[in-house]
Design a protein around this motif. Structure first.
Motif, PDB file in Angstrom:
ATOM      1  N   HIS A 235       9.631 -18.383   8.849  1.00  0.00           N
ATOM      2  CA  HIS A 235       9.405 -19.040   7.554  1.00  0.00           C
ATOM      3  C   HIS A 235      10.235 -20.310   7.408  1.00  0.00           C
ATOM      4  N   GLU A 236      11.424 -20.363   8.020  1.00  0.00           N
ATOM      5  CA  GLU A 236      12.223 -21.582   7.921  1.00  0.00           C
ATOM      6  C   GLU A 236      11.574 -22.732   8.683  1.00  0.00           C
ATOM      7  N   GLN A 237      11.021 -22.434   9.876  1.00  0.00           N
ATOM      8  CA  GLN A 237      10.395 -23.499  10.650  1.00  0.00           C
ATOM      9  C   GLN A 237       9.106 -23.986   9.992  1.00  0.00           C
ATOM     10  N   VAL A 238       8.303 -23.070   9.456  1.00  0.00           N
ATOM     11  CA  VAL A 238       7.070 -23.467   8.778  1.00  0.00           C
ATOM     12  C   VAL A 238       7.387 -24.285   7.530  1.00  0.00           C
ATOM     13  N   GLU A 239       8.357 -23.832   6.765  1.00  0.00           N
ATOM     14  CA  GLU A 239       8.728 -24.559   5.546  1.00  0.00           C
ATOM     15  C   GLU A 239       9.256 -25.952   5.871  1.00  0.00           C
ATOM     16  N   GLN A 240       9.976 -26.062   6.971  1.00  0.00           N
ATOM     17  CA  GLN A 240      10.477 -27.371   7.387  1.00  0.00           C
ATOM     18  C   GLN A 240       9.323 -28.279   7.807  1.00  0.00           C
ATOM     19  N   GLN A 241       8.391 -27.751   8.587  1.00  0.00           N
ATOM     20  CA  GLN A 241       7.255 -28.551   9.047  1.00  0.00           C
ATOM     21  C   GLN A 241       6.396 -29.019   7.878  1.00  0.00           C
ATOM     22  N   ARG A 242       6.226 -28.176   6.874  1.00  0.00           N
ATOM     23  CA  ARG A 242       5.344 -28.504   5.751  1.00  0.00           C
ATOM     24  C   ARG A 242       6.088 -29.178   4.592  1.00  0.00           C
ATOM     25  N   GLY A 243       7.392 -29.335   4.710  1.00  0.00           N
ATOM     26  CA  GLY A 243       8.148 -29.949   3.632  1.00  0.00           C
ATOM     27  C   GLY A 243       8.191 -29.085   2.385  1.00  0.00           C
ATOM     28  N   LEU A 244       8.202 -27.771   2.566  1.00  0.00           N
ATOM     29  CA  LEU A 244       8.232 -26.834   1.442  1.00  0.00           C
ATOM     30  C   LEU A 244       9.676 -26.465   1.105  1.00  0.00           C
ATOM     31  N   THR A 245       9.891 -26.051  -0.122  1.00  0.00           N
ATOM     32  CA  THR A 245      11.231 -25.610  -0.508  1.00  0.00           C
ATOM     33  C   THR A 245      11.553 -24.286   0.177  1.00  0.00           C
ATOM     34  N   PRO A 246      12.844 -24.008   0.413  1.00  0.00           N
ATOM     35  CA  PRO A 246      13.215 -22.748   1.073  1.00  0.00           C
ATOM     36  C   PRO A 246      12.679 -21.527   0.328  1.00  0.00           C
ATOM     37  N   ASP A 247      12.267 -20.535   1.100  1.00  0.00           N
ATOM     38  CA  ASP A 247      11.756 -19.261   0.589  1.00  0.00           C
ATOM     39  C   ASP A 247      10.394 -19.370  -0.094  1.00  0.00           C
ATOM     40  N   THR A 248       9.709 -20.480   0.119  1.00  0.00           N
ATOM     41  CA  THR A 248       8.353 -20.605  -0.428  1.00  0.00           C
ATOM     42  C   THR A 248       7.444 -19.507   0.109  1.00  0.00           C
ATOM     43  N   LEU A 249       7.552 -19.229   1.402  1.00  0.00           N
ATOM     44  CA  LEU A 249       6.664 -18.224   2.006  1.00  0.00           C
ATOM     45  C   LEU A 249       6.996 -16.825   1.505  1.00  0.00           C
ATOM     46  N   ASN A 250       8.258 -16.526   1.345  1.00  0.00           N
ATOM     47  CA  ASN A 250       8.625 -15.203   0.817  1.00  0.00           C
ATOM     48  C   ASN A 250       8.076 -15.009  -0.595  1.00  0.00           C
ATOM     49  N   ASP A 251       8.176 -16.045  -1.401  1.00  0.00           N
ATOM     50  CA  ASP A 251       7.625 -15.963  -2.758  1.00  0.00           C
ATOM     51  C   ASP A 251       6.102 -15.824  -2.706  1.00  0.00           C
ATOM     52  N   TYR A 252       5.464 -16.568  -1.831  1.00  0.00           N
ATOM     53  CA  TYR A 252       4.002 -16.528  -1.686  1.00  0.00           C
ATOM     54  C   TYR A 252       3.536 -15.116  -1.348  1.00  0.00           C
ATOM     55  N   ILE A 253       4.244 -14.451  -0.434  1.00  0.00           N
ATOM     56  CA  ILE A 253       3.838 -13.114   0.012  1.00  0.00           C
ATOM     57  C   ILE A 253       4.211 -12.038  -1.005  1.00  0.00           C
ATOM     58  N   ASN A 254       5.465 -12.046  -1.441  1.00  0.00           N
ATOM     59  CA  ASN A 254       5.962 -10.971  -2.303  1.00  0.00           C
ATOM     60  C   ASN A 254       5.348 -10.972  -3.699  1.00  0.00           C
ATOM     61  N   ASN A 255       4.825 -12.117  -4.124  1.00  0.00           N
ATOM     62  CA  ASN A 255       4.202 -12.212  -5.448  1.00  0.00           C
ATOM     63  C   ASN A 255       2.744 -12.655  -5.326  1.00  0.00           C
ATOM     64  N   LEU A 256       2.105 -12.245  -4.229  1.00  0.00           N
ATOM     65  CA  LEU A 256       0.760 -12.723  -3.959  1.00  0.00           C
ATOM     66  C   LEU A 256      -0.226 -12.335  -5.055  1.00  0.00           C
ATOM     67  N   ASP A 257      -0.081 -11.135  -5.604  1.00  0.00           N
ATOM     68  CA  ASP A 257      -1.021 -10.710  -6.645  1.00  0.00           C
ATOM     69  C   ASP A 257      -0.931 -11.608  -7.877  1.00  0.00           C
ATOM     70  N   GLN A 258       0.291 -11.964  -8.265  1.00  0.00           N
ATOM     71  CA  GLN A 258       0.466 -12.834  -9.424  1.00  0.00           C
ATOM     72  C   GLN A 258      -0.074 -14.241  -9.161  1.00  0.00           C
ATOM     73  N   HIS A 259       0.199 -14.735  -7.932  1.00  0.00           N
ATOM     74  CA  HIS A 259      -0.302 -16.069  -7.584  1.00  0.00           C
ATOM     75  C   HIS A 259      -1.831 -16.086  -7.534  1.00  0.00           C
ATOM     76  N   MET A 260      -2.405 -15.006  -7.031  1.00  0.00           N
ATOM     77  CA  MET A 260      -3.863 -14.924  -6.985  1.00  0.00           C
ATOM     78  C   MET A 260      -4.438 -14.917  -8.408  1.00  0.00           C
ATOM     79  N   ALA A 261      -3.828 -14.153  -9.279  1.00  0.00           N
ATOM     80  CA  ALA A 261      -4.305 -14.080 -10.658  1.00  0.00           C
ATOM     81  C   ALA A 261      -4.251 -15.446 -11.334  1.00  0.00           C
ATOM     82  N   ALA A 262      -3.189 -16.207 -11.047  1.00  0.00           N
ATOM     83  CA  ALA A 262      -3.041 -17.540 -11.643  1.00  0.00           C
ATOM     84  C   ALA A 262      -4.087 -18.514 -11.128  1.00  0.00           C
TER      85      ALA A 262
END
Length: 617
Positions: A235-262
């Motif tokens: 996740h650190e390498q992907v976030e670096q390549q995409r210019g994402l803030t740290p832990d973006t992927l963890n938030d994306y996965i762990n709260n996927l249901d909420q993000h999908m609903a939004a």
């Protein structure tokens, strides 16, 4: 004049059968001849029409699983089924080599990553390809990633692209890493089976599923550590390549249901909103965008050359050298005896090492190890040949792939220098043996076993008899002895002591980064880094790399050429059906576990194997 007598019924019957057999034989040979002609025509037509363009994009479309060596498929099977090994597996070195060459090739203007048919391969292999992608990207050329959906492994490679396209009906499927296994203790109890296990090492948990119904605390502890290290790298390498803030992927996965609903359940829009992809577009629109950016080919697609064609062209352009670095691939479970490619046969690999040693052009050897281990005996047969080769003055460097654990690590101890990637899974220094008995199960059916023997061990290793204390003691002592041998081998190779190695052994698994800190490996780097190190040890500046492989028989070679031609014909007629990448990746760990269990053939039944390492991607 008398009438000619007609043949009898039996004679006429045999005559008909003989005529039928003659017709079948003639037809079969004619068809075979026609197949040969068609294969030759296809082969020649490909060679005649193939031209390296002066300006074009490079298309990399890996299929199946990423591997260091393709599994052997009988040429007759390929011929009859019109199947190709390239459909199921893609060689990592083919991708990295083509990317490295393309980065400096002025004829290559851009790169298209078509990841639709990539099933997976593990973070270590992805990292090696990622480094080659980074080299290409540093040349200033654009990278485009294309897929209807992105699995976790697909998305890692896509993250290096300047533009990631996703189908509006697609999704980015990220889950993190996990290691889950089935446990059989209660099932064995219900069947009244006794599973006798002999092991050394608190963390040697390969046989835990037969002893209990859940993961032990020790197993949970050390597996969680290396899985966390792998996921952090991802996740650190992907976030670096995409210019994402740290832990973006963890938030994306762990709260996927909420993000999908939004996002009204729209997974593609969610991926774009979170910055995981750049453009949502249908296949037609993606093709149109790429045509505008790269130019149009004669068939209405975008202008690009496939990486395998590019490799063929550039291979012919490479300068030849008399000095050679031999590359040996040790991939798969380690088995005793002769084995096909895709598994490591103790006798097979030892013979190839001997062949390389006797080749005067080979000045150094690189052993690429991608194995969870297996037979302790076969591992030692291979290591012994490596030692003999080093004594003959040929430097040996080991490059660890995704996994070089247990028996895979045992092999590595025959090298002058050991390289691993940061995410290589290695260590697991420990051994085990297992022996099931079914006397109680048979007893339920009214079946008993009785007889006489001349010694206390006569008939002791029958699965229909209880395992005697004498046999149990012998097996445990054998395991203890081989573990001590393992410790001594590692200690001698790493300039340590068996006592010191024991503190980091006991079956414990380490990442490449941790292994280097503990002194279990020398350096971190890719296969190409290991090759460069071998060249330095042999004091070579001008050299070529040649893979040392088991030679095919003339018959196998002919069938292989024919099958290749027939596959080409088949591809021109229709596309083969394949399971979606998501399902292929899901069933792979189960297939690997079953295959590993079937392959256990150590002469003493003692294994240096890391079963949990084999199924993690």
């Amino acid at each position: 004049m008398s009438e000619q007598k007609k043949p009898g019924f039996i004679r006429r019957t045999f005559g008909f059968v003989w005529s039928l057999l003659t017709w079948l034989r003639t037809t079969t040979f004619n068809l075979l001849f026609l197949v040969i002609i068609l294969a030759i025509i296809v082969s020649l037509s490909d060679e005649d029409t193939a031209v390296m363009p002066d300006s074009t994009a490079l298309r990399i479309a890996p299929s199946g699983f990423l591997v260091d060596q393709r599994s052997y498929v009988d040429p007759m099977t390929q011929f009859l089924e019109q199947s190709s090994p390239e459909d199921a597996e893609t060689l990592v070195r083919d991708l990295t080599t083509s990317l490295t060459r393309a980065a400096e090739d002025k004829r290559i203007t851009a790169l298209v990553l078509d990841l639709s048919n990539l099933y997976g391969g593990g973070i270590s292999k992805l990292e090696e390809i990622g480094q080659a992608l980074q080299t290409f990207k540093a040349s200033g050329k654009q990278i485009y990633a294309v897929s209807d959906n992105y699995s976790q492994d697909q998305y890692y490679l896509a993250s290096y692209a300047d533009t990631i396209y996703l189908n509006p009906m697609g999704a980015v499927l990220l889950t993190g890493y996990g290691s889950y296994r089935n446990y059989f203790k209660s099932a064995l109890d219900k069947l009244d089976m006794n599973f006798h296990v002999f092991r050394v090492g608190e963390y040697k948990d390969a046989v835990e599923p037969f002893l209990q119904d859940h993961m032990s605390d020790a197993s949970r502890e050390h597996n969680q550590l290396w899985l966390t290290d792998l996921w952090q790298t991802y996740h650190e390498q992907v976030e670096q390549q995409r210019g994402l803030t740290p832990d973006t992927l963890n938030d994306y996965i762990n709260n996927l249901d909420q993000h999908m609903a939004a996002n009204a359940g729209d997974s593609a829009t969610l991926a774009k909103t979170k910055g995981l992809v750049d453009e949502l577009a249908s296949r037609h629109r993606i093709n149109q965008h790429l045509r505008e950016a790269l130019g149009e080919d004669d068939n209405g697609g975008y202008d690009a050359i496939d990486y395998w064609d590019y490799l063929d062209f550039t291979d012919r352009e490479q300068p030849q050298s008399a000095d050679t670095i031999g590359l040996l691939i040790a991939k798969g479970a380690i088995l005793d005896g002769q084995q096909p490619e895709g598994t490591i046969g103790g006798d097979t690999l030892a013979a190839l090492i001997e062949d390389a040693r006797e080749d005067s052009d080979i000045k150094a050897l690189v052993i690429r190890v991608d194995s969870p281990g297996g037979s302790a005996f076969a591992s030692e047969v291979i290591r012994e040949q490596l030692n003999v080769t080093r004594e003959a003055g040929i430097p040996i460097v080991v490059s660890m792939g995704s996994v070089a654990a247990s028996g895979g690590y045992w092999i590595a101890m025959g090298a002058d220098e050991v390289w691993a990637t940061p995410t290589t899974i290695t260590g697991s220094i420990g051994v085990f043996s297992a022996f099931p008995t079914v006397e109680n199960t048979l007893g339920r059916l009214g079946i008993s076993t009785d007889g006489v023997g001349t010694t206390k061990l006569a008939g002791a290793l029958r699965i229909d008899r209880p395992l005697s204390p004498l046999a149990s003691n012998v097996l445990q002592q054998s395991v203890d002895n081989i573990y001590q041998r393992f410790l001594t081998i590692v200690a001698d190779a790493r300039q340590s002591t068996p006592e010191q190695i024991h503190t980091v052994a006991q079956g414990r698994v380490w990442t490449g980064t941790a292994a280097q800190e503990l002194g279990l490996v020398d350096n971190l780097g890719t296969l190409e880094d290991a090759i460069a190190a071998a060249a330095a040890k042999a004091e070579l500046t001008d050299y070529q790399v040649e893979e040392v492989r088991k030679a095919l028989t003339p018959g196998e070679q002919l069938l292989l050429e024919l099958s290749g031609g027939m596959v080409s014909i088949g591809e021109k007629v229709s596309a083969s059906w394949q399971l979606p990448a998501f399902w292929q990746q899901a069933i792979a760990p189960v297939q690997q576990q079953l295959q590993l269990l079937q392959q256990m053939n150590d002469p003493q039944g003692v294994y240096a194997q890391c079963l949990e390492c084999a199924g993690v991607h």
